[in-house]
Design a protein around this motif. Structure first.
Motif, mmCIF file in Angstrom:
data_model
loop_
_atom_site.group_PDB
_atom_site.id
_atom_site.type_symbol
_atom_site.label_atom_id
_atom_site.label_comp_id
_atom_site.label_asym_id
_atom_site.label_seq_id
_atom_site.Cartn_x
_atom_site.Cartn_y
_atom_site.Cartn_z
ATOM 1 N N ARG A 94 45.884 28.925 48.087
ATOM 2 C CA ARG A 94 46.472 28.145 46.999
ATOM 3 C C ARG A 94 47.979 28.341 46.995
ATOM 4 N NH1 ARG A 94 45.231 31.062 43.172
ATOM 5 N NH2 ARG A 94 43.806 32.501 44.146
ATOM 6 N N GLY A 97 50.750 28.682 42.192
ATOM 7 C CA GLY A 97 50.074 29.303 41.052
ATOM 8 C C GLY A 97 50.909 30.399 40.419
ATOM 9 N N MET A 101 47.289 36.337 36.966
ATOM 10 C CA MET A 101 46.227 35.475 36.455
ATOM 11 C C MET A 101 45.757 35.985 35.097
ATOM 12 S SD MET A 101 46.019 33.231 38.773
ATOM 13 C CE MET A 101 44.578 32.352 38.275
ATOM 14 N N ASN A 105 41.792 32.140 33.756
ATOM 15 C CA ASN A 105 41.878 31.703 35.138
ATOM 16 C C ASN A 105 42.713 30.437 35.287
ATOM 17 O OD1 ASN A 105 41.288 32.627 37.639
ATOM 18 N ND2 ASN A 105 39.272 31.703 37.773
ATOM 19 N N LYS A 108 46.082 28.501 38.535
ATOM 20 C CA LYS A 108 45.707 28.951 39.877
ATOM 21 C C LYS A 108 46.514 28.275 40.969
ATOM 22 C CE LYS A 108 41.318 28.090 39.946
ATOM 23 N NZ LYS A 108 39.903 28.067 40.302
ATOM 24 N N ASN A 165 43.164 36.219 44.692
ATOM 25 C CA ASN A 165 44.570 36.095 44.305
ATOM 26 C C ASN A 165 45.468 37.127 44.982
ATOM 27 O OD1 ASN A 165 46.112 34.239 42.767
ATOM 28 N ND2 ASN A 165 46.660 35.887 41.375
#
Length: 167
Positions: A94, A97, A101, A105, A108, A165
């Motif tokens: 990703r 983001g 976090m 969530n 992202k 993440n």
């Protein structure tokens, strides 16, 4: 990687496997038998190494491999076949983001297409995306994916621990 007996409980075979894992932890950590290995391959570093390339390095392994074939799992009186071997399905990349976090969530970022995932030098996986990488880039491995991982240690067949993440 542990099979379920129903939608939320481990099967009997999975509990035996889990018990053996905990026994190895006890032998090594509690009783000091360092000849007993108990650690699974774990993410060590994630680095952007090209415009569309991320190199992941794993520790606690002498080498990684991709398991191939099909695994049948039973959940709530039905059997499901899961194809193994496609490492691109193990990872999510990703960009854009948040670095931190929240429980919701949210933030992202945009999911990118993983075009290829190759094991290199035994302990590294090189991910190539179709889109260019920029800004905050995060990688997930087997997070919320499936019950049977493809990326495993080449000697012990223990799966790589999932992560979320990694920036």
């Amino acid at each position: 990687e542990l099979e379920l007996g129903d939608t939320i409980h481990n099967s009997a075979a999975a509990n035996i496997k889990l018990g053996k894992k905990w026994a190895n932890v006890a032998k090594n950590v509690v009783y000091g038998d360092t000849s007993v290995s108990f650690r699974q391959p774990t993410i060590d570093t994630a680095m952007i190494t090209g415009d569309k390339e991320i190199t992941l390095t794993f520790k606690n392994t002498d080498g990684l491999k991709a398991v191939t074939g099909t695994k049948r799992i039973g959940i709530t009186n039905s059997l499901t076949n899961i194809a193994l071997g496609d490492l691109t399905k193990e990872f999510v990349v990703r960009k854009g983001g948040n670095k931190v976090m929240t429980a919701s969530n949210s933030g992202k970022g945009t999911t990118l297409t993983v075009a290829s995932a190759e094991i290199v030098d035994g302990t590294k996986v090189v991910l190539t995306t179709e889109e260019e990488l920029s800004g905050v880039v995060a990688v997930d491995c087997m997070y919320g994916k499936r019950f049977t991982p493809t990326l495993v240690d080449s000697v012990t067949n223990e799966s790589v621990l999932s992560f979320y993440n990694v920036i």
